[in-house]
Design a protein around this motif. Structure first.
Motif, short mmCIF file in Angstrom:
data_model
loop_
_atom_site.label_atom_id
_atom_site.label_comp_id
_atom_site.label_asym_id
_atom_site.label_seq_id
_atom_site.Cartn_x
_atom_site.Cartn_y
_atom_site.Cartn_z
N GLN A 1 -47.77 -35.22 -14.75
CA GLN A 1 -47.18 -36.53 -14.47
C GLN A 1 -45.84 -36.37 -13.77
O GLN A 1 -45.53 -37.11 -12.83
CB GLN A 1 -47.03 -37.34 -15.75
CG GLN A 1 -48.34 -37.90 -16.25
CD GLN A 1 -48.19 -38.68 -17.53
OE1 GLN A 1 -47.15 -38.69 -18.16
NE2 GLN A 1 -49.27 -39.32 -17.96
N GLN A 2 -45.05 -35.39 -14.20
CA GLN A 2 -43.76 -35.12 -13.55
C GLN A 2 -43.98 -34.67 -12.10
O GLN A 2 -43.28 -35.11 -11.19
CB GLN A 2 -42.97 -34.07 -14.32
CG GLN A 2 -42.47 -34.54 -15.66
CD GLN A 2 -41.89 -33.40 -16.49
OE1 GLN A 2 -41.94 -32.25 -16.11
NE2 GLN A 2 -41.35 -33.74 -17.65
N GLN B 1 -45.07 -37.55 -9.97
CA GLN B 1 -43.95 -38.45 -9.70
C GLN B 1 -43.07 -37.90 -8.59
O GLN B 1 -42.63 -38.62 -7.70
CB GLN B 1 -43.12 -38.70 -10.98
CG GLN B 1 -42.01 -39.72 -10.80
CD GLN B 1 -42.54 -41.09 -10.42
OE1 GLN B 1 -43.46 -41.60 -11.03
NE2 GLN B 1 -41.94 -41.68 -9.39
N LYS C 1 -44.85 -38.41 -5.34
CA LYS C 1 -44.75 -39.83 -4.95
C LYS C 1 -43.37 -40.14 -4.38
O LYS C 1 -43.24 -40.80 -3.34
CB LYS C 1 -45.02 -40.71 -6.17
CG LYS C 1 -44.92 -42.18 -5.88
CD LYS C 1 -45.15 -43.01 -7.14
CE LYS C 1 -44.95 -44.46 -6.81
NZ LYS C 1 -44.14 -45.15 -7.77
N ASP C 2 -42.33 -39.64 -5.05
CA ASP C 2 -40.96 -39.88 -4.58
C ASP C 2 -40.75 -39.30 -3.18
O ASP C 2 -40.15 -39.95 -2.32
CB ASP C 2 -39.94 -39.27 -5.55
CG ASP C 2 -39.93 -39.97 -6.90
OD1 ASP C 2 -40.48 -41.09 -7.01
OD2 ASP C 2 -39.39 -39.39 -7.86
#
Length: 88
Positions: A71-72, A75, A78-79
């Motif tokens: 998940q990290q 993320q 995505k960023d």
């Protein structure tokens, strides 16, 4: 394992749900039973299987570590993608 999580089931039901041959399902169930992930009991001529939640808990906790990691990582990906889109 999800199929056995909610209730105890006979081998025949598991075979039908998985659409596999009975010997193959029985072999897998025997392995899961041998390592303690499922429990079995005989009722007449049927063997009924169910998940051993206590044995699965440590496996779930171990796998959760990787879920948080992914998940990290997702993320961060995505960023970065959003940053690149702003520059375009």
């Amino acid at each position: 394992m999800n199929y056995l999580a909610l209730q105890e089931r006979p081998v025949g039901d598991i075979v039908a749900a998985l659409e596999l041959e009975q010997p193959s399902v029985s072999k897998h169930l025997r392995v899961l039973k041998d390592v303690g992930l499922v429990r079995a009991r005989r009722e007449g001529r049927q063997m009924l299987y169910r998940v051993n939640a206590d044995a699965i808990r440590p496996l779930h906790e171990w796998a959760s570590t990787f879920e948080r990691l992914w998940q990290q990582q997702l993320q961060k990906l995505k960023d970065r993608a959003e940053e690149k889109m702003k520059k375009v």
